[in-house]
Design a protein around this motif. Structure first.
Motif, PDB file in Angstrom:
ATOM      1  N   ALA A 114      36.444   2.178  99.664  1.00 37.64           N
ATOM      2  CA  ALA A 114      37.551   1.483 100.318  1.00 37.64           C
ATOM      3  C   ALA A 114      38.534   0.943  99.290  1.00 37.64           C
ATOM      4  N   THR A 115      39.774   0.777  99.722  1.00 36.90           N
ATOM      5  CA  THR A 115      40.820   0.242  98.869  1.00 36.90           C
ATOM      6  C   THR A 115      41.825  -0.518  99.718  1.00 36.90           C
ATOM      7  N   ALA A 116      42.504  -1.480  99.102  1.00 40.51           N
ATOM      8  CA  ALA A 116      43.566  -2.194  99.804  1.00 40.51           C
ATOM      9  C   ALA A 116      44.879  -1.439  99.693  1.00 40.51           C
ATOM     10  N   GLY A 117      44.902  -0.404  98.850  1.00 38.31           N
ATOM     11  CA  GLY A 117      46.091   0.426  98.702  1.00 38.31           C
ATOM     12  C   GLY A 117      46.128   1.528  99.743  1.00 38.31           C
ATOM     13  N   GLU A 118      46.983   2.488  99.513  1.00 33.93           N
ATOM     14  CA  GLU A 118      47.111   3.603 100.444  1.00 33.93           C
ATOM     15  C   GLU A 118      45.923   4.546 100.302  1.00 33.93           C
ATOM     16  N   ALA A 119      45.518   5.112 101.428  1.00 35.74           N
ATOM     17  CA  ALA A 119      44.391   6.048 101.418  1.00 35.74           C
ATOM     18  C   ALA A 119      44.556   7.008 102.593  1.00 35.74           C
TER      19      ALA A 119
END
Length: 257
Positions: A114-119
């Motif tokens: 998971a990431t808080a950026g774009e994915a």
């Protein structure tokens, strides 16, 4: 004098009534130690249990399963243990702290990146991890089930040692999620259920299962004085409402359970 005696009698009667009412309102405490990742499921099931058991107060202690086990081994009181690790339940059974006949697997989980950026999910998780330069939040593999599962998964991919210097360890699954949501880590390896409830963390990909399947077992304390109530909560958790809540919050329901 008679008026004074009557007044005193009334006061005593009222005090006795208040005492009886206070005693009647005292509730027995059903103490549940639960993996931190189960917080939302528990919150959804609590109202129904309280309605059907008005004389019982639920007291829930959340944390990593391994740390909860350590607390109970040291004497912390509990009636029911909801673990994110079969190993911790097995150790409790071996030590005579839970009834082995009460053990039931009620949920499963998966690991996601998971990431808080774009994915967009189009790039394999392994490639994202190797090409990134930021910190990677994971559970502590020596003390947290999600960390153990993560280490097994990354070893399955052959990249654990390569990523070692960039890893940031969390004390439980929810702290790993917080590192991702706050941006203190570029990526985090979470339970799919934790990513599911987050409004800030986006799933970038799934990771393979390691040697140990991610299964959530429950067990009733061997010395509980509220065995019937613990059994009732376990029935709620494994029944139709519980299974629906488990699925609604991103867990899986094991086959045959």
């Amino acid at each position: 004098m008679r008026k004074l005696m009557n007044a005193a009698a009334c006061v005593l009667f009222l005090l006795a009534g208040c005492g009886s009412q206070g005693a009647a309102e005292e509730k027995e405490e059903l103490r549940i130690s639960a993996a931190a990742s189960l917080a939302e499921v528990m919150a959804e099931l609590e109202p129904g249990f309280k309605e059907s058991h008005p004389g019982v107060k639920l007291v829930v202690n959340y944390g990593s399963s391994t740390k909860l086990r350590a607390q109970m081994e040291q004497g912390a009181p509990f009636d029911l243990f909801l673990s994110a690790s079969e190993e911790d339940i097995d150790k409790m059974a071996a030590d005579g702290l839970v009834d082995p006949d009460s053990i039931r697997v009620f949920a499963g989980n998966k690991l996601v990146l998971a990431t808080a950026g774009e994915a967009d999910g189009s790039t394999p998780a392994e490639k994202l991890l190797l090409e990134s330069e930021g910190k990677i939040a994971v559970g502590d593999p020596d003390s947290v089930p999600v960390g153990k599962y993560t280490k097994e998964s990354l070893r399955e991919l052959g990249i654990w040692d390569e990523l070692d210097r960039r890893l940031v360890f969390g004390k439980d699954a929810r702290q790993v999620l917080s590192y991702v949501e706050s941006g203190n880590a570029e990526y985090g390896i979470l339970y799919s259920s934790d990513a599911f409830i987050s409004k800030k963390a986006h799933v970038a990909g799934e990771l393979p299962e390691g040697d140990t399947p991610i299964r959530y077992p429950a067990a009733i304390a061997k010395k509980t004085e509220l065995k019937a109530e613990a059994e009732d909560f376990l029935e709620l958790l494994t029944g139709g409402q519980g299974r629906q809540s488990i699925e609604d919050y991103g867990f899986t329901v094991p086959d045959g359970e």
